[in-house]
Design a protein around this motif. Structure first.
Motif, mmCIF file in Angstrom:
data_model
loop_
_atom_site.group_PDB
_atom_site.id
_atom_site.type_symbol
_atom_site.label_atom_id
_atom_site.label_comp_id
_atom_site.label_asym_id
_atom_site.label_seq_id
_atom_site.Cartn_x
_atom_site.Cartn_y
_atom_site.Cartn_z
ATOM 1 N N ALA A 153 6.763 3.412 9.870
ATOM 2 C CA ALA A 153 6.265 4.548 10.644
ATOM 3 C C ALA A 153 6.606 5.883 9.979
ATOM 4 C CB ALA A 153 6.811 4.506 12.071
ATOM 5 N N GLY A 154 7.601 5.901 9.110
ATOM 6 C CA GLY A 154 7.984 7.119 8.400
ATOM 7 C C GLY A 154 7.426 7.186 6.990
ATOM 8 N N THR A 155 6.367 6.419 6.708
ATOM 9 C CA THR A 155 5.762 6.399 5.379
ATOM 10 C C THR A 155 4.291 6.806 5.463
ATOM 11 O OG1 THR A 155 4.923 4.110 5.445
ATOM 12 C CG2 THR A 155 7.246 4.409 4.792
ATOM 13 N N SER A 156 3.616 6.709 4.341
ATOM 14 C CA SER A 156 2.188 7.022 4.283
ATOM 15 C C SER A 156 1.315 5.897 4.836
ATOM 16 C CB SER A 156 1.786 7.294 2.824
ATOM 17 O OG SER A 156 2.004 6.136 2.032
ATOM 18 N N VAL A 157 1.923 4.746 5.159
ATOM 19 C CA VAL A 157 1.173 3.579 5.625
ATOM 20 C C VAL A 157 1.559 3.275 7.076
ATOM 21 C CG1 VAL A 157 0.769 1.109 5.251
ATOM 22 C CG2 VAL A 157 1.110 2.633 3.292
ATOM 23 N N PRO A 158 0.580 3.197 7.966
ATOM 24 C CA PRO A 158 0.916 2.858 9.358
ATOM 25 C C PRO A 158 1.410 1.417 9.473
ATOM 26 C CG PRO A 158 -1.474 3.020 9.085
ATOM 27 C CD PRO A 158 -0.850 3.420 7.782
ATOM 28 N N PRO A 159 2.365 1.163 10.363
ATOM 29 C CA PRO A 159 2.851 -0.200 10.543
ATOM 30 C C PRO A 159 1.738 -1.085 11.107
ATOM 31 C CG PRO A 159 4.090 1.356 11.923
ATOM 32 C CD PRO A 159 3.044 2.125 11.215
ATOM 33 N N PRO A 160 1.639 -2.318 10.614
ATOM 34 C CA PRO A 160 0.593 -3.217 11.102
ATOM 35 C C PRO A 160 0.962 -3.844 12.451
ATOM 36 C CG PRO A 160 1.927 -4.356 9.499
ATOM 37 C CD PRO A 160 2.440 -2.937 9.552
ATOM 38 N N GLN A 161 -0.030 -4.260 13.175
ATOM 39 C CA GLN A 161 0.177 -4.996 14.420
ATOM 40 C C GLN A 161 0.696 -6.381 14.065
ATOM 41 O OE1 GLN A 161 -0.437 -3.291 17.165
ATOM 42 N NE2 GLN A 161 0.182 -4.890 18.570
ATOM 43 N N LEU A 162 1.798 -6.798 14.691
ATOM 44 C CA LEU A 162 2.401 -8.085 14.351
ATOM 45 C C LEU A 162 2.451 -9.055 15.527
ATOM 46 C CD1 LEU A 162 5.399 -6.938 12.110
ATOM 47 C CD2 LEU A 162 3.162 -7.789 11.382
ATOM 48 N N ASP A 163 1.798 -8.727 16.626
ATOM 49 C CA ASP A 163 1.898 -9.613 17.792
ATOM 50 C C ASP A 163 0.539 -10.123 18.254
ATOM 51 O OD1 ASP A 163 0.955 -7.237 18.840
ATOM 52 O OD2 ASP A 163 2.327 -7.225 20.541
ATOM 53 N N ALA A 172 0.809 -1.223 0.000
ATOM 54 C CA ALA A 172 0.000 0.000 0.000
ATOM 55 C C ALA A 172 0.847 1.280 0.000
ATOM 56 C CB ALA A 172 -0.939 -0.004 1.210
ATOM 57 N N LEU A 173 2.176 1.131 0.000
ATOM 58 C CA LEU A 173 3.045 2.314 0.004
ATOM 59 C C LEU A 173 2.859 3.144 -1.259
ATOM 60 C CD1 LEU A 173 6.356 0.692 1.313
ATOM 61 C CD2 LEU A 173 4.904 2.329 2.546
ATOM 62 N N ARG A 174 3.107 4.417 -1.122
ATOM 63 C CA ARG A 174 3.101 5.300 -2.289
ATOM 64 C C ARG A 174 4.342 5.026 -3.139
ATOM 65 N NH1 ARG A 174 1.809 10.577 1.200
ATOM 66 N NH2 ARG A 174 -0.417 10.188 1.522
ATOM 67 N N THR A 175 4.268 5.399 -4.386
ATOM 68 C CA THR A 175 5.392 5.243 -5.303
ATOM 69 C C THR A 175 6.647 5.867 -4.693
ATOM 70 O OG1 THR A 175 3.897 5.292 -7.192
ATOM 71 C CG2 THR A 175 6.219 5.729 -7.636
ATOM 72 N N GLY A 176 7.718 5.115 -4.692
ATOM 73 C CA GLY A 176 9.007 5.595 -4.195
ATOM 74 C C GLY A 176 9.285 5.274 -2.742
ATOM 75 N N GLU A 177 8.274 5.001 -1.937
ATOM 76 C CA GLU A 177 8.503 4.769 -0.510
ATOM 77 C C GLU A 177 9.191 3.429 -0.233
ATOM 78 O OE1 GLU A 177 5.240 7.159 2.061
ATOM 79 O OE2 GLU A 177 4.440 5.433 0.967
ATOM 80 N N PHE A 178 8.988 2.450 -1.075
ATOM 81 C CA PHE A 178 9.571 1.121 -0.892
ATOM 82 C C PHE A 178 11.097 1.177 -0.943
ATOM 83 C CE2 PHE A 178 10.606 -3.055 -3.095
ATOM 84 C CZ PHE A 178 10.371 -3.868 -1.999
ATOM 85 N N GLU A 179 11.623 1.988 -1.855
ATOM 86 C CA GLU A 179 13.080 2.040 -2.028
ATOM 87 C C GLU A 179 13.735 3.272 -1.400
ATOM 88 O OE1 GLU A 179 10.825 3.723 -5.368
ATOM 89 O OE2 GLU A 179 10.907 1.678 -4.655
ATOM 90 N N THR A 180 12.960 4.164 -0.827
ATOM 91 C CA THR A 180 13.510 5.372 -0.213
ATOM 92 C C THR A 180 14.504 5.027 0.892
ATOM 93 O OG1 THR A 180 11.561 6.684 -0.705
ATOM 94 C CG2 THR A 180 12.913 7.445 1.129
ATOM 95 N N GLU A 181 15.621 5.747 0.921
ATOM 96 C CA GLU A 181 16.632 5.528 1.952
ATOM 97 C C GLU A 181 16.093 5.945 3.315
ATOM 98 O OE1 GLU A 181 21.135 6.955 2.956
ATOM 99 O OE2 GLU A 181 20.671 6.409 0.876
ATOM 100 N N ARG A 182 16.310 5.089 4.283
ATOM 101 C CA ARG A 182 15.832 5.320 5.654
ATOM 102 C C ARG A 182 16.926 4.914 6.638
ATOM 103 N NH1 ARG A 182 10.624 6.243 4.747
ATOM 104 N NH2 ARG A 182 9.760 5.361 2.851
ATOM 105 N N THR A 183 16.727 5.254 7.889
ATOM 106 C CA THR A 183 17.673 4.885 8.932
ATOM 107 C C THR A 183 17.294 3.524 9.487
ATOM 108 O OG1 THR A 183 18.004 7.191 9.513
ATOM 109 C CG2 THR A 183 18.643 5.560 11.159
ATOM 110 N N SER A 184 18.181 2.565 9.292
ATOM 111 C CA SER A 184 17.997 1.223 9.833
ATOM 112 C C SER A 184 19.255 0.422 9.529
ATOM 113 C CB SER A 184 16.767 0.555 9.227
ATOM 114 O OG SER A 184 16.436 -0.596 9.976
ATOM 115 N N PHE A 185 19.248 -0.864 9.856
ATOM 116 C CA PHE A 185 20.398 -1.715 9.587
ATOM 117 C C PHE A 185 20.661 -1.776 8.092
ATOM 118 C CE2 PHE A 185 22.673 -5.729 9.135
ATOM 119 C CZ PHE A 185 23.605 -5.630 10.140
#
Length: 179
Positions: A149-159, A28-41
């Motif tokens: 959390a830094g995109t247009s889509v809220p993170p889903p509940q995974l637990d 459900a991400l907007r175009t470009g959000e999948f490959e956008t550089e972010r802070t993580s491992f």
């Protein structure tokens, strides 16, 4: 009382369910959000999800005593779009579920050879490989979750997988996935 074999089977089912939830958000991400550089491992959602799949394929080859060894990881070709990556991840998740369904309690202590490139071939217990694989998946899914959390889509509940209390929150997905 559940035993370790049952635990691994439930973890394999949880893995499929968690990845399904996570990828539905990613799709459900907007175009470009999948490959956008972010802070993580790894520096993007795309790279992190490709890493999860590459390691899954490596460990599946180890567990199934396949012919690829380290080449399962070394020769992995990254996906650039989320839909085919989701399809490949789902296939790997189903493969892991089948593996966990077929093994016996006696298999858990059996050692299989792992090809660690420059460190050589190291025999590992199946139970240890499975435990490590599940921890690895959870670790990196958590990173994707945080990046969402830094995109247009809220993170889903995974637990919400194991507890009866959460059944109403996962019932439709568990039935759709035939878990």
């Amino acid at each position: 009382m559940a035993d370790l074999l049952d635990h691994f089977r439930r973890m394999a089912a949880n893995n499929l369910w968690s990845n399904d939830r996570l990828y539905r958000a990613v799709l459900a991400l907007r175009t470009g959000e999948f490959e956008t550089e972010r802070t993580s491992f790894f520096p993007s959602i795309r790279e992190t999800l490709n890493h999860i799949l590459a390691v899954d394929l490596l460990y599946l080859d180890f567990l199934e005593e396949g012919p690829l060894g380290a080449a399962a990881f070394d020769d992995f070709v990254a996906f650039h779009a989320p839909a085919p990556l989701f399809e490949a991840q789902t296939a790997a998740d189903r493969r892991l579920m089948v593996f966990c369904e077929k093994i016996t309690s006696a298999d858990l202590d059996r050692r299989v050879e792992t090809d660690r490139r420059e460190h050589g071939k190291i025999p590992e217990r199946i139970s240890d490989l499975l435990a490590h694989l599940f921890i690895h998946q959870i670790h990196h899914r958590g990173q994707v979750h945080a990046m969402l959390a830094g995109t247009s889509v809220p993170p889903p509940q995974l637990d919400e997988f194991f507890l009866d209390y959460d059944w109403k929150l996962r019932k439709e997905e568990v039935e759709r996935l035939k878990l």
